[in-house]
Design a protein around this motif. Structure first.
Motif, PDB file in Angstrom:
ATOM      1  N   VAL A  43       0.866  -1.176   0.000  1.00  0.00           N
ATOM      2  CA  VAL A  43       0.000   0.000   0.000  1.00  0.00           C
ATOM      3  C   VAL A  43       0.900   1.223   0.000  1.00  0.00           C
ATOM      4  CG1 VAL A  43      -1.800   1.253   1.236  1.00  0.00           C
ATOM      5  CG2 VAL A  43      -1.686  -1.256   1.375  1.00  0.00           C
ATOM      6  N   VAL A  44       0.596   2.181  -0.861  1.00  0.00           N
ATOM      7  CA  VAL A  44       1.396   3.392  -0.943  1.00  0.00           C
ATOM      8  C   VAL A  44       0.514   4.582  -0.599  1.00  0.00           C
ATOM      9  CG1 VAL A  44       2.812   4.823  -2.432  1.00  0.00           C
ATOM     10  CG2 VAL A  44       2.795   2.365  -2.757  1.00  0.00           C
ATOM     11  N   LEU A  45       1.070   5.497   0.197  1.00  0.00           N
ATOM     12  CA  LEU A  45       0.333   6.715   0.551  1.00  0.00           C
ATOM     13  C   LEU A  45       1.105   7.905   0.002  1.00  0.00           C
ATOM     14  CD1 LEU A  45       0.226   5.155   3.961  1.00  0.00           C
ATOM     15  CD2 LEU A  45      -1.924   6.109   3.165  1.00  0.00           C
ATOM     16  N   PRO A  46       0.883   8.256  -1.264  1.00  0.00           N
ATOM     17  CA  PRO A  46       1.693   9.308  -1.884  1.00  0.00           C
ATOM     18  C   PRO A  46       1.282  10.694  -1.394  1.00  0.00           C
ATOM     19  CG  PRO A  46      -0.008   8.591  -3.411  1.00  0.00           C
ATOM     20  CD  PRO A  46      -0.139   7.732  -2.180  1.00  0.00           C
ATOM     21  N   GLY A  47       2.215  11.630  -1.509  1.00  0.00           N
ATOM     22  CA  GLY A  47       1.945  12.989  -1.047  1.00  0.00           C
ATOM     23  C   GLY A  47       1.646  13.960  -2.172  1.00  0.00           C
ATOM     24  N   ASP A  48       2.032  13.620  -3.404  1.00  0.00           N
ATOM     25  CA  ASP A  48       1.743  14.537  -4.515  1.00  0.00           C
ATOM     26  C   ASP A  48       1.736  13.789  -5.862  1.00  0.00           C
ATOM     27  OD1 ASP A  48       4.426  14.146  -5.248  1.00  0.00           O
ATOM     28  OD2 ASP A  48       5.099  15.936  -4.178  1.00  0.00           O
ATOM     29  N   THR A  49       1.402  14.526  -6.895  1.00  0.00           N
ATOM     30  CA  THR A  49       1.267  13.938  -8.232  1.00  0.00           C
ATOM     31  C   THR A  49       2.568  13.294  -8.692  1.00  0.00           C
ATOM     32  OG1 THR A  49      -0.313  15.661  -8.780  1.00  0.00           O
ATOM     33  CG2 THR A  49       0.630  14.452 -10.625  1.00  0.00           C
ATOM     34  N   ASP A  50       3.675  13.968  -8.388  1.00  0.00           N
ATOM     35  CA  ASP A  50       4.959  13.452  -8.830  1.00  0.00           C
ATOM     36  C   ASP A  50       5.221  12.066  -8.231  1.00  0.00           C
ATOM     37  OD1 ASP A  50       7.528  13.747 -10.125  1.00  0.00           O
ATOM     38  OD2 ASP A  50       8.327  13.842  -8.078  1.00  0.00           O
ATOM     39  N   GLU A  51       4.891  11.904  -6.970  1.00  0.00           N
ATOM     40  CA  GLU A  51       5.097  10.589  -6.340  1.00  0.00           C
ATOM     41  C   GLU A  51       4.194   9.537  -6.986  1.00  0.00           C
ATOM     42  OE1 GLU A  51       6.584  12.140  -1.933  1.00  0.00           O
ATOM     43  OE2 GLU A  51       4.812  10.844  -2.038  1.00  0.00           O
ATOM     44  N   VAL A  52       2.942   9.919  -7.253  1.00  0.00           N
ATOM     45  CA  VAL A  52       2.023   8.975  -7.909  1.00  0.00           C
ATOM     46  C   VAL A  52       2.622   8.570  -9.249  1.00  0.00           C
ATOM     47  CG1 VAL A  52      -0.265   8.659  -8.927  1.00  0.00           C
ATOM     48  CG2 VAL A  52      -0.033   9.946  -6.783  1.00  0.00           C
ATOM     49  N   SER A  53       3.095   9.565  -9.990  1.00  0.00           N
ATOM     50  CA  SER A  53       3.634   9.312 -11.321  1.00  0.00           C
ATOM     51  C   SER A  53       4.842   8.371 -11.260  1.00  0.00           C
ATOM     52  CB  SER A  53       4.006  10.659 -11.957  1.00  0.00           C
ATOM     53  OG  SER A  53       4.947  10.465 -12.967  1.00  0.00           O
ATOM     54  N   ARG A  54       5.738   8.628 -10.304  1.00  0.00           N
ATOM     55  CA  ARG A  54       6.932   7.779 -10.223  1.00  0.00           C
ATOM     56  C   ARG A  54       6.601   6.354  -9.776  1.00  0.00           C
ATOM     57  NH1 ARG A  54      10.390  11.548  -6.659  1.00  0.00           N
ATOM     58  NH2 ARG A  54      11.945   9.878  -6.623  1.00  0.00           N
ATOM     59  N   VAL A  55       5.647   6.254  -8.858  1.00  0.00           N
ATOM     60  CA  VAL A  55       5.239   4.907  -8.417  1.00  0.00           C
ATOM     61  C   VAL A  55       4.609   4.157  -9.593  1.00  0.00           C
ATOM     62  CG1 VAL A  55       3.607   3.621  -6.970  1.00  0.00           C
ATOM     63  CG2 VAL A  55       4.955   5.495  -5.977  1.00  0.00           C
ATOM     64  N   MET A  56       3.797   4.881 -10.387  1.00  0.00           N
ATOM     65  CA  MET A  56       3.122   4.197 -11.497  1.00  0.00           C
ATOM     66  C   MET A  56       4.098   3.833 -12.619  1.00  0.00           C
ATOM     67  SD  MET A  56      -0.631   5.889 -11.384  1.00  0.00           S
ATOM     68  CE  MET A  56      -1.226   5.013 -12.819  1.00  0.00           C
ATOM     69  N   ALA A  57       5.080   4.668 -12.826  1.00  0.00           N
ATOM     70  CA  ALA A  57       6.091   4.330 -13.843  1.00  0.00           C
ATOM     71  C   ALA A  57       6.840   3.056 -13.436  1.00  0.00           C
ATOM     72  CB  ALA A  57       7.063   5.494 -14.016  1.00  0.00           C
ATOM     73  N   LEU A  58       7.130   2.981 -12.136  1.00  0.00           N
ATOM     74  CA  LEU A  58       7.803   1.791 -11.621  1.00  0.00           C
ATOM     75  C   LEU A  58       6.909   0.550 -11.768  1.00  0.00           C
ATOM     76  CD1 LEU A  58      10.098   0.463  -9.885  1.00  0.00           C
ATOM     77  CD2 LEU A  58       8.799   1.149  -7.874  1.00  0.00           C
ATOM     78  N   ALA A  59       5.646   0.709 -11.380  1.00  0.00           N
ATOM     79  CA  ALA A  59       4.710  -0.414 -11.488  1.00  0.00           C
ATOM     80  C   ALA A  59       4.589  -0.868 -12.945  1.00  0.00           C
ATOM     81  CB  ALA A  59       3.340  -0.007 -10.941  1.00  0.00           C
ATOM     82  N   HIS A  60       4.629   0.095 -13.837  1.00  0.00           N
ATOM     83  CA  HIS A  60       4.523  -0.205 -15.263  1.00  0.00           C
ATOM     84  C   HIS A  60       5.717  -1.051 -15.705  1.00  0.00           C
ATOM     85  CE1 HIS A  60       4.475   0.883 -19.638  1.00  0.00           C
ATOM     86  NE2 HIS A  60       3.202   0.641 -19.446  1.00  0.00           N
ATOM     87  N   ARG A  61       6.911  -0.616 -15.286  1.00  0.00           N
ATOM     88  CA  ARG A  61       8.125  -1.364 -15.634  1.00  0.00           C
ATOM     89  C   ARG A  61       8.085  -2.776 -15.073  1.00  0.00           C
ATOM     90  NH1 ARG A  61      10.931   3.306 -14.337  1.00  0.00           N
ATOM     91  NH2 ARG A  61      11.625   2.497 -12.326  1.00  0.00           N
TER      92      ARG A  61
END
Ligand code: FAD
Lengths: 457, 384
Positions: A43-61
């Motif tokens: 479970v991830v609790l991101p603080g901003d859009t940039d964190e969401v974006s980086r987590v999703m890029a990682l998940a994508h990879r």
């Protein structure tokens, strides 16, 4: 669980305090308000859009499923990690970024609680219209995900009519904007596509919402009936007369009993059904309209009409309605809620068949719903722990949705498809229809990582 | 407690939780931590999962279960009224049975067992607050027989910040001509913190001792300035005497015209302590006492009575996780300041201590007084 290497990478993005991987947390993010269950990997609790974006890029990879989550109050399994993966809980992104009164917009992060925005706006005499009964806990991101409705959506429309633009993170981490502050945008209406997509097309990280002036006056009435049919006929008659009240809600005896045991809303326990009819708008003409409605009620054998005398009485009437789903477990520990929608004129007939279905399966069914929209919420009561009951309930629920579809209606008014209504999609869509939907999904999410297993069978 | 007993105690209760989430916005801990494990719905789900064998007790679960303030706001917001607070206390007993309670909870339980109070001080020092009253003998207010026993409670007896409360209360009772006694060194912890620490089975000895002492004095009533002692006695003591919280007792003395209150010009707001309000149903007496003080204006908090937000000092959280407790207190302070009142009044030493400690640490100006202090001021006609 063996510690996956990507967990450390997420830790680097959001900080160790904002990633949860314990067995306990994985179970706690495995449920929502539906009966479905799953288990998250993290479970991830991101603080901003940039964190969401980086987590999703990682998940994508790494090809890890991603499930967006607000308060987890949806009723269709929409946040249950059906195939594991990372749950993105947006609770920390809960700031109201801007209230722009001249342009009539509010810009918010997705984790803002619906009622918090509404209370904030009321200070300036404005409203955000969609008012799901769960508004005190639901998030605006979740409302967007489910295209939520509420009592007042009869007059004002559902969530999609109030979202002007959104910042969305796509499955590979790309950040894009759809729509904006203007009421029209060029090109495809991607905002419209996102609303109601249940987190299967992207994760919304910012939303521009339309706000309205608060009505000058409100009048709330409770109409009491000795038969459900009379109540149902009143609904069709009111709409047929061309009157659009702000709300037209209905509740039957089973539900009223549960509600009265919770909050003393003052519903008559010996009645078969009640309607909550609310008018709002300008003071001028309101009384006349109220009288017109009361005349229609009388034509349909209403037993009694009460009018809330002040805000406190009005709040009481609504408190009961808003807590109805929750209250129902006073009668039985589990419930499954249906969400079929039918043309209003078909309401009385469909309601009768719903109750017959309950009898056929030997299950108690309570009804509380947005009658004005023809949006039924049959609550099937049971005990999950009794073996075999859940299967019976699912069969009955499916049969009820079939009845709705056959009456020219559909299988979801506002609670979404999620996991629980997947099979029933076939009641209303042909294989060809579904194929187009799959193509849309593929265009947004070629790897099939966003809330997989939901919405489209 | 073990899982078999826990199943009996809590399984039906947690199964009535339908995960609607209406408790989430009412939980001060969820508001601060914003994760499911810090929510009442989450705590119910953990309990259910443990009972059903889907997960075993762990340090993570210990943190979630021991971060509950026991404030009961979740149940007040819950339509089927699931008693999460009792569920949590059952879990704590189980965790303690497994040796998984937090170190601080364990220390607290051992210290109460040894010294009969929560402070690790010699219990004989229970009456030392009387030193503040310079004009009285060391054994003031101690009698062999009296109509009323004033049960002071551990916090107000031992913590200097709270000793103003028994000082005010005893003076008020003296002024009103109440025939009362304190138990001094013979008063023991009421047992409430032991339930919070996961060892409810240790309560009985304390209960029996306190009941016997009240009986020996031949009292007809016990009066409490601590809402937790009051709630604990009411809920589990089976006492045959009348039990009264300070606000109820003061209200009665005012009605009987035994307290000539002078004018106090101030606007105050009132904080409902969880154990007095939600848990014991005492909402109006403190307000009636405030209204009886000439010149005083009461401005309610946005969340009052049933919806009152905990100060952060409940459920032993202040000991187990002071940082969390402080952040909850911060929210409370902000709510208080939003009223624009000159001060907050409460009827609980623990609430005052939690709020004032946080205010001091964050350097926010906050005036917080106990109802007894304010009544004392009104008796003396001081201006605040
Ligand atoms: C007692 C009760 C009463 C209810 N009454 C109503 C009602 O009157 N009307 C109504 O419509 N619903 C109602 N609901 C259902 C539910 O509250 C709504 O669906 C609500 O909008 C969900 O909000 P949430 O924050 O809990 O979202 P969640 O349940 O967390 O998520 C809902 C969906 O949205 C997706 N999602 C969440 N955040 C994002 C994001 N940032 N970007 C993209 N996708 C996202 C999720 O993946 C999921 O598919 C009720 C539920 C309960 C329990």
């Amino acid at each position: 669980m063996d510690r996956k290497p990507w967990i450390e990478q997420i830790e680097e993005i959001v900080g160790p305090d904002h990633i949860l991987t314990s067995d306990m947390d994985r179970i706690l993010y495995g449920y929502d308000a539906s009966l479905a269950k799953g288990k998250a990997d993290a479970v991830v609790l991101p603080g901003d859009t940039d964190e969401v974006s980086r987590v999703m890029a990682l998940a994508h990879r790494e090809r890890i499923p991603v499930i967006a989550r607000g308060s987890g109050t949806n009723l269709s399994g929409g946040t249950v990690p059906a195939r594991g993966g990372v749950v993105i809980h947006l609770s920390r992104m809960n700031r109201i970024l801007e209230i722009d009164l001249p342009n009539r917009t509010a810009t918010v992060e997705p984790g803002v609680i619906t009622l918090d925005l509404q209370n904030r706006l009321l200070r300036d005499g404005f409203v955000y219209a969609p008012d799901p009964a769960s508004q005190k806990v639901s998030t605006l991101g979740g409302n967007l995900g489910e295209n939520s409705g509420g009592p007042h959506c009869l007059k004002y429309g559902v969530t999609t009519n109030h979202v002007l633009g959104a910042e969305v993170v796509l499955s590979d981490g790309t950040v894009m904007w759809t729509g904006g502050k203007t009421h029209d945008s060029a090109g495809y209406d991607l905002t419209g596509l996102l609303v109601g997509s249940e987190g299967t097309l992207g994760v919304v990280t910012c939303m521009i919402l339309r706000i309205l002036r608060a009505p000058e006056a409100v009048k709330t009435m409770l109409a009491v009936y000795d038969s459900i049919e009379d109540a149902g006929n009143t609904v069709s008659a009111v709409i047929a007369e061309g009157i659009v009240p702000a709300t037209l809600e209905m509740m039957d005896r089973v539900v009223m009993q549960a509600v009265e045991a919770s909050v003393q809303a003052g519903y008559p326990l010996d009645a078969a059904a009640v309607l909550i009819i609310e008018l709002d708008g300008m003071v001028d003409g309101m009384e006349r309209q109220a009288q017109k409605i009361q005349a229609i009620c009388r034509r349909h054998h209403v037993r009694e009409i009460r009018t809330a005398r002040d805000d406190a009485e009005r709040a009481k009437l609504w408190a009961g309605r808003k807590g109805a789903f929750g209250a129902i477990t006073r009668l039985k520990p589990s419930y499954m809620v249906g969400d079929g929608t039918v043309p209003r004129t078909r309401l009385p007939g469909v309601l009768k068949r719903v109750l017959e279905t309950g009898e056929k399966y030997g299950l108690l069914i309570g009804n509380v719903f947005h009658a004005g929209d023809g949006n039924l919420h049959p609550l099937i009561l049971f005990d999950e722990r009794v073996e075999g009951e859940l299967e019976r309930v699912k069969a009955a629920s499916s049969e009820i949705l079939k009845i709705c579809a056959e009456a020219g209606g559909t299988i979801s008014g506002e609670h979404g498809i999620g996991l629980e209504k997947l099979e029933e999609m076939h009641f209303v869509f042909s294989e060809g229809d579904l194929a187009v939907m799959r193509q849309v999904k593929k265009a947004f999410d070629p790897k099939g990582l966003l809330n997989p297993g939901k919405v489209v069978p | 407690m073990n899982i078999v007993q826990l199943r009996k105690l809590s399984y039906d209760e947690v199964c009535r939780c339908n995960r609607c989430g209406f408790c989430l916005p009412s939980c001060p801990v969820y508001a601060v931590e914003q994760r499911e494990s810090a929510s009442p719905r989450g705590r119910n789900a953990i309990t259910r999962a443990v009972i059903e064998g889907r997960v075993g007790w762990s340090r993570d679960i210990e943190r979630s279960i021991f971060s509950c303030l026991g404030c009961g706001a979740c149940t007040a917001a819950c339509f089927p009224s699931v008693g999460t607070r009792d569920v949590v206390m059952g879990d704590r007993a189980c965790l303690a049975g497994e040796g998984l309670q937090p170190e601080t909870a364990d220390r607290l339980a051992r210290s109460i067992g040894k010294s009969h109070n929560i402070s690790e001080e010699d219990n004989e020092e229970r009456g030392d607050w009387r030193e503040i009253l310079r004009d009285v003998p060391d054994d003031a207010f101690e009698k062999d027989a009296a109509e009323v026993v004033y049960f002071v409670g551990c916090v107000a007896s031992f913590f200097p910040m709270a000793q103003k409360i028994p000082v005010s209360m005893s003076r008020i009772m003296e002024r009103a001509g109440v025939d009362f006694t304190i138990l001094a060194g013979e008063e023991r912890c009421c047992g409430y913190p032991l339930i919070g620490a996961g060892v409810p089975e240790h309560v009985e000895a304390h209960r029996a001792h306190n009941l016997r002492k009240v009986q020996e004095v031949g009292a007809k009533a016990v009066v409490f300035t601590c809402p937790s002692c009051y709630h604990s006695w009411k809920a589990s003591y089976d006492a045959e005497v009348e039990l009264l919280s300070a606000p109820e007792f003061l209200e009665r003395l005012i009605q009987e015209k035994r307290l000539p209150l002078k004018e106090l010009r101030a606007t105050v707001t009132y904080h409902d302590p969880c154990d007095l309000g939600r848990q014991s149903g005492v909402f109006e007496p403190p307000r009636n006492v405030l209204q009886a003080i000439p010149g005083l204006r009461l401005k309610e908090l946005p969340n009052n009575r049933q919806m009152s937000v905990c100060c952060g000092g409940g459920g032993n959280v202040e000991m187990v996780n002071p940082e969390l407790s402080g952040r909850v207190a911060q929210m409370k302070i902000e709510e208080i300041r939003s009223t624009g009142a000159d001060m907050v009044v409460s009827s609980c030493q623990q609430c005052l201590r939690t709020m004032l400690t946080r205010a001091r640490r964050e350097k926010v100006p906050l005036v917080a007084k106990d109802l007894t202090e304010l009544v004392m001021e009104a008796l003396e006609g001081e201006t605040s």
